[in-house]
Design a protein around this motif. Structure first.
Motif, mmCIF file in Angstrom:
data_model
loop_
_atom_site.group_PDB
_atom_site.id
_atom_site.type_symbol
_atom_site.label_atom_id
_atom_site.label_comp_id
_atom_site.label_asym_id
_atom_site.label_seq_id
_atom_site.Cartn_x
_atom_site.Cartn_y
_atom_site.Cartn_z
ATOM 1 N N ALA A 11 0.821 -1.220 0.000
ATOM 2 C CA ALA A 11 0.000 0.000 0.000
ATOM 3 C C ALA A 11 0.850 1.264 0.000
ATOM 4 C CB ALA A 11 -0.945 -0.012 1.196
ATOM 5 N N ARG A 16 -1.597 7.928 -3.463
ATOM 6 C CA ARG A 16 -2.740 8.446 -2.716
ATOM 7 C C ARG A 16 -3.247 7.513 -1.621
ATOM 8 N NH1 ARG A 16 -6.504 11.691 -7.098
ATOM 9 N NH2 ARG A 16 -4.797 12.755 -8.151
ATOM 10 N N SER A 17 -2.603 6.403 -1.413
ATOM 11 C CA SER A 17 -3.026 5.455 -0.385
ATOM 12 C C SER A 17 -2.553 5.922 0.983
ATOM 13 C CB SER A 17 -2.439 4.074 -0.697
ATOM 14 O OG SER A 17 -2.869 3.142 0.263
ATOM 15 N N SER A 18 -3.398 5.737 1.999
ATOM 16 C CA SER A 18 -3.007 6.079 3.362
ATOM 17 C C SER A 18 -3.544 5.024 4.323
ATOM 18 C CB SER A 18 -3.518 7.471 3.743
ATOM 19 O OG SER A 18 -4.924 7.531 3.658
ATOM 20 N N ARG A 29 -6.952 3.419 2.705
ATOM 21 C CA ARG A 29 -7.941 4.141 1.916
ATOM 22 C C ARG A 29 -7.283 5.155 1.002
ATOM 23 N NH1 ARG A 29 -10.862 7.414 6.897
ATOM 24 N NH2 ARG A 29 -9.442 9.169 6.851
ATOM 25 N N VAL A 30 -8.079 5.602 0.056
ATOM 26 C CA VAL A 30 -7.721 6.698 -0.831
ATOM 27 C C VAL A 30 -8.757 7.774 -0.555
ATOM 28 C CG1 VAL A 30 -7.580 7.466 -3.216
ATOM 29 C CG2 VAL A 30 -6.657 5.234 -2.589
ATOM 30 N N GLY A 31 -8.313 8.905 -0.061
ATOM 31 C CA GLY A 31 -9.265 9.921 0.379
ATOM 32 C C GLY A 31 -10.079 9.356 1.534
ATOM 33 N N TYR A 35 -10.348 0.830 0.787
ATOM 34 C CA TYR A 35 -10.243 -0.221 -0.217
ATOM 35 C C TYR A 35 -9.730 -1.536 0.362
ATOM 36 C CZ TYR A 35 -5.228 0.862 -0.752
ATOM 37 O OH TYR A 35 -3.893 1.067 -0.536
ATOM 38 N N TRP A 98 -7.444 -1.102 -4.938
ATOM 39 C CA TRP A 98 -6.958 0.275 -5.031
ATOM 40 C C TRP A 98 -7.379 0.895 -6.361
ATOM 41 C CZ3 TRP A 98 -3.374 1.931 -8.701
ATOM 42 C CH2 TRP A 98 -2.909 3.235 -8.543
ATOM 43 N N ARG A 99 -7.232 0.127 -7.446
ATOM 44 C CA ARG A 99 -7.584 0.623 -8.781
ATOM 45 C C ARG A 99 -9.049 1.052 -8.853
ATOM 46 N NH1 ARG A 99 -10.319 -0.898 -12.677
ATOM 47 N NH2 ARG A 99 -10.636 -2.999 -11.908
ATOM 48 N N VAL A 102 -9.293 4.856 -7.298
ATOM 49 C CA VAL A 102 -8.493 5.995 -7.759
ATOM 50 C C VAL A 102 -8.978 6.440 -9.137
ATOM 51 C CG1 VAL A 102 -6.444 5.388 -6.429
ATOM 52 C CG2 VAL A 102 -6.671 4.539 -8.760
ATOM 53 N N ARG A 110 0.107 3.971 -12.987
ATOM 54 C CA ARG A 110 0.722 2.996 -12.073
ATOM 55 C C ARG A 110 0.775 1.595 -12.685
ATOM 56 N NH1 ARG A 110 3.754 0.481 -8.552
ATOM 57 N NH2 ARG A 110 2.705 -0.456 -6.808
#
Length: 113
Positions: A11, A16-18, A29-31, A35, A98-99, A102, A110
């Motif tokens: 990750a 943008r992953s956190s 998550r992204v934002g 995910y 993830w895809r 985003v 990516r």
């Protein structure tokens, strides 16, 4: 066996992953969109997956995959047990989850698709 550390390492490479600890559960998550999420005991992992395909996934590998609880069936989500999950399969599942969350241009950058 796949661990939270394995997913964390992957990750961290995804734009943008956190990572967040929410109610004693590790989530990626992204934002604001989660995910990947782990159970509190870190033996199972939930991840984004197309609703229309998850029944087939669970039916073909019930020892590995299972449906989320009733309240989460409305989401694009499925769960798996970590013990039998091969590392390369985890990489595919997490990357695809993830895809899904985003922007398409970022996934193309990516993943090259």
């Amino acid at each position: 066996m796949v661990t939270v550390e394995d997913v964390r390492a992957l990750a961290r490479t995804l734009p943008r992953s956190s990572e967040h600890l929410i109610r004693d559960r590790v989530k990626f998550r992204v934002g604001s969109i989660v995910y990947v999420a782990f159970s509190r005991d870190e033996t199972t992992m939930g991840f984004g997956y197309p609703k229309e395909e998850r029944d087939a996934l669970v039916a073909t590998e019930p020892h590995l995959f299972f449906l989320p609880g009733p309240s989460d069936l409305r989401f694009n989500w499925v769960c798996c047990r970590l013990t039998p999950l091969p590392h390369d399969r985890m990489t595919d599942l997490v990357t695809e989850a993830w895809r899904m969350v985003v922007p398409k241009f970022l996934a193309r950058q990516r993943l090259g698709c």
